[in-house]
Write an enzyme that holds these catalytic residues in place. Sequence first.
Site, PDB file in Angstrom:
ATOM      1  N   SER A 151       1.182  -2.110  -2.750  1.00 12.46           N
ATOM      2  CA  SER A 151       1.823  -1.121  -3.635  1.00 12.46           C
ATOM      3  C   SER A 151       1.267  -1.108  -5.059  1.00 12.46           C
ATOM      4  O   SER A 151       1.541  -0.171  -5.807  1.00 12.46           O
ATOM      5  CB  SER A 151       3.323  -1.382  -3.689  1.00 12.46           C
TER       6      SER A 151
ATOM      7  N   LYS B 175      -0.560   1.937  -6.027  1.00 12.25           N
ATOM      8  CA  LYS B 175       0.175   3.184  -6.268  1.00 12.25           C
ATOM      9  C   LYS B 175       0.174   3.591  -7.747  1.00 12.25           C
ATOM     10  O   LYS B 175       0.292   4.770  -8.068  1.00 12.25           O
ATOM     11  CB  LYS B 175       1.616   3.031  -5.775  1.00 12.25           C
TER      12      LYS B 175
ATOM     13  N   TYR C 154      -3.584   6.774   2.221  1.00 14.82           N
ATOM     14  CA  TYR C 154      -2.554   5.822   1.768  1.00 14.82           C
ATOM     15  C   TYR C 154      -2.840   4.400   2.270  1.00 14.82           C
ATOM     16  O   TYR C 154      -2.867   3.439   1.495  1.00 14.82           O
ATOM     17  CB  TYR C 154      -1.173   6.320   2.232  1.00 14.82           C
TER      18      TYR C 154
ATOM     19  N   TYR D  60      10.476  -2.382  -7.734  1.00 19.50           N
ATOM     20  CA  TYR D  60      11.424  -1.780  -6.789  1.00 19.50           C
ATOM     21  C   TYR D  60      12.865  -1.976  -7.226  1.00 19.50           C
ATOM     22  O   TYR D  60      13.157  -1.895  -8.414  1.00 19.50           O
ATOM     23  CB  TYR D  60      11.156  -2.306  -5.367  1.00 19.50           C
TER      24      TYR D  60
ATOM     25  N   VAL E 161       3.417  -6.115  -1.453  1.00 17.30           N
ATOM     26  CA  VAL E 161       3.928  -7.045  -0.437  1.00 17.30           C
ATOM     27  C   VAL E 161       2.936  -8.138  -0.047  1.00 17.30           C
ATOM     28  O   VAL E 161       3.294  -9.068   0.679  1.00 17.30           O
ATOM     29  CB  VAL E 161       4.395  -6.347   0.868  1.00 17.30           C
TER      30      VAL E 161
HETATM   31  O1  DON Z   1       3.419   0.944   2.880  1.00 25.28           O
HETATM   32  C1  DON Z   1       3.678  -0.256   2.866  1.00 25.28           C
HETATM   33  O2  DON Z   1       4.723  -0.693   3.341  1.00 25.28           O
HETATM   34  C2  DON Z   1       2.677  -1.196   2.228  1.00 25.28           C
HETATM   35  N1  DON Z   1       1.345  -0.728   2.436  1.00 25.28           N
HETATM   36  C3  DON Z   1       2.922  -1.320   0.754  1.00 25.28           C
HETATM   37  C4  DON Z   1       4.330  -1.746   0.407  1.00 25.28           C
HETATM   38  C5  DON Z   1       4.440  -2.617  -0.781  1.00 25.28           C
HETATM   39  O3  DON Z   1       3.524  -3.236  -1.245  1.00 25.28           O
HETATM   40  C6  DON Z   1       5.807  -2.764  -1.337  1.00 25.28           C
HETATM   41  N2  DON Z   1       5.835  -3.875  -2.250  1.00 25.28           N
HETATM   42  N3  DON Z   1       6.541  -4.551  -2.732  1.00 25.28           N
END
Ligand code: DON
Length: 313
Positions: free
Chosen positions: A69, A72, A197, A249, A267
């Site tokens: 994320s 993003k 994405y 978040y 994540v």
């Molecule tokens: O789309 C997803 O679930 C992961 N590629 C990215 C999510 C993420 O990193 C949320 N982080 N805390």
Amino acid sequence: MTLSEIERIQALLPQWVESSREQCSIGKVASYIPELSKSPIGALGIHLIDSNGLSISEGDTDLSFTMQSISKVFTLILALMDNGEDVVFDKVGMEPTGDNFNSMLKLELVQPGIPFNPLINAGAIAISSLIAGKDPAEKSARVLDFLRLLSNNSSLDYDMDVYRSEADTANLNRSMAYFLKDNGVLQGSVEDVLEVYFRHCSISVTCADLAQMALVLAHNGKNPTTGEQLIPRRFVQIAKTFMITCGMYNASGEFAIHVGLPAKSGVSGGILSLVPGRYGIGLVGPSLNRKGNSIAGVALLESLSREFEWSLF
Ligand code: DON
């Protein structure tokens, strides 16, 4: 002789990394992307660079990890540079959700059915569809080139194992993307948007790469060495505001109170943070708390911010 701040950080970091590392055992590595479950649960590393290019590395900074994320923030900036604010904020909102990063609850509950912000999964998928380029390959190449420029690392590339692992298992993101398509938020092929994405989430970095990118944001979009404006200042302002309000978040409020710095987590356990005008910070600690943020990474940033009074508030 009094020590400079960076000398004090250097002196304190080894013991703080080791004491924050103790938190790793109470968190968990992400496993919903199967490849991420191989991440070393006890790892913790931090890299910090100041405006003069002085840097400090402590802990497991050799570890490569995917941006997830954190990417993003930069796809948002690129979409703003490609389309301007009006087009972008017609497709995504500007508000925190209070829900998990992968929740699609409010997409149906609240009208108009656009994602609440560009940093939750639904919002970042919408942003991926706004990146200019004739096909997913060209769009993805533009994102990768942008991150190579900001990190000053021309060898930045994808971790294809993580990419495939996510693409093969992303039932929730896929359903969200089809929902967005039905709401008129996504243009073109849903699978093409998802490819862009998943690719940007799987860009592999080190803490030093994140710290370089963060330093550009800390300098309002300027290359800290040459002074060249790499990102329009207004778009950095927007990105940093989202980092404060939504970057961690549904723990962003708590993080703002305890740390008080713009930050974005992923994540994989990465966190990009910055002290405006002063430091770029890249951190990794794959053991996550229940909100999906690096448990030891957050603890370490709290210690730093408290000791050096970095909070903006
Ligand atoms: O789309 C997803 O679930 C992961 N590629 C990215 C999510 C993420 O990193 C949320 N982080 N805390």
